[in-house]
Design an enzyme around this catalytic site. Structure first.
Site, PDB file in Angstrom:
ATOM      1  N   ALA A 291       0.789  -1.233   0.000  1.00 26.82           N
ATOM      2  CA  ALA A 291       0.000   0.000   0.000  1.00 26.82           C
ATOM      3  C   ALA A 291       0.823   1.286   0.000  1.00 26.82           C
ATOM      4  O   ALA A 291       0.251   2.363   0.103  1.00 26.82           O
ATOM      5  CB  ALA A 291      -1.014   0.033   1.134  1.00 26.82           C
ATOM      6  N   ALA A 292       2.162   1.197  -0.141  1.00 26.23           N
ATOM      7  CA  ALA A 292       2.936   2.438  -0.291  1.00 26.23           C
ATOM      8  C   ALA A 292       2.429   3.188  -1.524  1.00 26.23           C
ATOM      9  O   ALA A 292       2.203   4.400  -1.486  1.00 26.23           O
ATOM     10  CB  ALA A 292       4.424   2.133  -0.441  1.00 26.23           C
ATOM     11  N   GLY A 293       2.228   2.440  -2.616  1.00 25.88           N
ATOM     12  CA  GLY A 293       1.735   3.047  -3.850  1.00 25.88           C
ATOM     13  C   GLY A 293       0.349   3.674  -3.656  1.00 25.88           C
ATOM     14  O   GLY A 293       0.089   4.773  -4.151  1.00 25.88           O
ATOM     15  N   ASP A 294      -0.526   2.982  -2.912  1.00 26.88           N
ATOM     16  CA  ASP A 294      -1.877   3.508  -2.691  1.00 26.88           C
ATOM     17  C   ASP A 294      -1.844   4.777  -1.830  1.00 26.88           C
ATOM     18  O   ASP A 294      -2.575   5.737  -2.086  1.00 26.88           O
ATOM     19  CB  ASP A 294      -2.766   2.449  -2.030  1.00 26.88           C
ATOM     20  CG  ASP A 294      -3.057   1.278  -2.976  1.00 26.88           C
ATOM     21  OD1 ASP A 294      -3.027   1.483  -4.207  1.00 26.88           O
ATOM     22  OD2 ASP A 294      -3.319   0.165  -2.478  1.00 26.88           O
TER      23      ASP A 294
HETATM   24  P1  ADP Z   1       3.999   0.435  -5.853  1.00 22.39           P
HETATM   25  O1  ADP Z   1       3.657  -0.150  -4.516  1.00 22.39           O
HETATM   26  O2  ADP Z   1       2.813   0.887  -6.632  1.00 22.39           O
HETATM   27  O3  ADP Z   1       5.003  -0.362  -6.644  1.00 22.39           O
HETATM   28  P2  ADP Z   1       6.237   2.094  -5.053  1.00 22.39           P
HETATM   29  O4  ADP Z   1       6.801   0.901  -4.350  1.00 22.39           O
HETATM   30  O5  ADP Z   1       6.986   2.646  -6.206  1.00 22.39           O
HETATM   31  O6  ADP Z   1       4.731   1.832  -5.501  1.00 22.39           O
HETATM   32  O7  ADP Z   1       6.045   3.228  -3.934  1.00 22.39           O
HETATM   33  C1  ADP Z   1       5.413   4.464  -4.193  1.00 22.39           C
HETATM   34  C2  ADP Z   1       6.167   5.581  -3.509  1.00 22.39           C
HETATM   35  O8  ADP Z   1       6.201   5.344  -2.092  1.00 22.39           O
HETATM   36  C3  ADP Z   1       7.620   5.714  -3.934  1.00 22.39           C
HETATM   37  O9  ADP Z   1       7.730   6.575  -5.066  1.00 22.39           O
HETATM   38  C4  ADP Z   1       8.267   6.329  -2.686  1.00 22.39           C
HETATM   39  O10 ADP Z   1       8.093   7.745  -2.657  1.00 22.39           O
HETATM   40  C5  ADP Z   1       7.463   5.707  -1.548  1.00 22.39           C
HETATM   41  N1  ADP Z   1       8.151   4.487  -1.058  1.00 22.39           N
HETATM   42  C6  ADP Z   1       7.934   3.197  -1.430  1.00 22.39           C
HETATM   43  N2  ADP Z   1       8.792   2.348  -0.806  1.00 22.39           N
HETATM   44  C7  ADP Z   1       9.562   3.122  -0.009  1.00 22.39           C
HETATM   45  C8  ADP Z   1      10.652   2.856   0.916  1.00 22.39           C
HETATM   46  N3  ADP Z   1      11.101   1.614   1.125  1.00 22.39           N
HETATM   47  N4  ADP Z   1      11.207   3.911   1.556  1.00 22.39           N
HETATM   48  C9  ADP Z   1      10.773   5.187   1.363  1.00 22.39           C
HETATM   49  N5  ADP Z   1       9.756   5.490   0.510  1.00 22.39           N
HETATM   50  C10 ADP Z   1       9.161   4.495  -0.169  1.00 22.39           C
END
Ligand code: ADP
Length: 299
Positions: free
Chosen positions: A244-247
């Protein structure tokens, strides 16, 4: 207002030592249910980010349907336009092994019964931003984009889960948000690796859509629009679960853009929300509030 047209699921999560073989029965532990679905997650993320959010989706007649509806209401989301049908709601069966690797089966259920004709013009009136993903039928997504464009809103498509899209499909989209893997699929080329390749991929995508953001996990994200292009580094955190980082990122971005903020400053907030989401377990429980992101940014 932000209108999210998308999926609503119940995630059924169980832990096992290892994944079962065909025909095998294993004992699992720690079975838990969590509200999920990219549409609902992003609606909750946008609401916690301070947005006024209307959710358009389709729930079934099972008990998950009632539970999921209640959860959205508790996050202050307008659920008035959510359709209910006879039959099961969308579910995701998630099996997590001892190494933390998961295998997932999604049964879309009622999500696939959200149809173009369910999108009434009045729903889109007064909206600033329409937020779309690809977990409901594509004709419904395209109709939502068309309606959004017609109503003069900013149409954001998070093209996840990944699939190839014709130039036509992006016709009514103002801002495309993809991770590096999804960018590769949309462009029908190898996924970009690193910032330079991601910027080049963003420029290629700009031939089909006016604004593009490509997220790169812990590396951050790149953007390109009519005003130029740029790279936004990720914030340094100790991740425990990147679900859910992306969400969180997309929901915060929608909320900031709905407030009239420009893309580059909005991406700083989105990156902070994405980073904070990785510091807690689960999807919706880990989505940060506007106040949490504000104090994180203030250091
Ligand atoms: P998805 O889950 O859709 O693949 P990402 O993994 O690219 O999306 O994460 C979306 C955003 O969240 C990234 O551009 C970044 O800003 C933040 N993010 C994701 N993972 C991390 C992490 N391990 N540390 C810091 N920020 C993160």
């Amino acid at each position: 207002d932000i209108i999210v047209v998308g999926s609503i699921n119940m995630d059924l999560v169980v832990r096992v030592q290892r994944h079962p073989l065909p025909g095998e029965t294993l004992l699992g532990s720690d079975y838990q249910t969590f509200p999920g679905g990219k549409g609902a997650n992003q609606a909750v993320a946008a609401a916690r980010a301070g947005g006024s959010v209307r959710m358009i989706g389709c729930l079934g007649s099972d008990s998950f349907g009632a539970q999921l509806l209640e959860g959205l209401l508790q996050d202050g989301i307008d659920t008035h336009w959510i359709k209910r049908v006879e039959g099961p709601s969308g579910v995701a069966f998630i099996v997590v092994n001892a190494q933390g690797q998961n295998s997932i089966i999604v049964a879309p259920g009622s999500n696939y019964r959200l149809l173009p004709e369910d999108l009434k013009a009045e729903v889109f009136r007064g909206a600033k931003v329409i937020l779309l993903q690809l977990e409901v039928p594509l004709p419904t997504v395209l109709e939502a984009a068309r309606r959004g464009k017609e109503a003069g809103t900013t149409v954001i498509l998070n093209a996840a889960p990944a699939r190839s899209l014709s130039a036509d499909a992006l016709h009514d989209v103002d801002l495309l948000v993809v991770n590096e893997f999804e960018a590769g699929i949309v462009l029908e080329q190898k996924a970009p690796q690193g910032i330079e390749e991601a910027l080049a991929a963003a420029q290629s995508l700009r031939e089909r859509v006016s604004s593009v953001v490509i997220t790169l996990g812990a590396e951050g994200c790149v953007w390109a629009d009519t005003s130029g292009q740029g790279y936004v580094p990720a914030f340094q955190v100790q991740p425990v679960d990147t679900t859910a980082a992306g969400d969180a990122f997309v929901g915060m971005l929608a909320s900031r853009l709905a407030k009239g903020e420009a893309l580059a400053p909005a991406l700083r907030w989105a990156s902070a929300a994405g980073a904070l989401a990785t510091t807690q377990e689960g999807a919706q429980p880990s989505l940060p509030t506007e106040a949490e992101v504000e104090s994180f940014l203030a250091g």
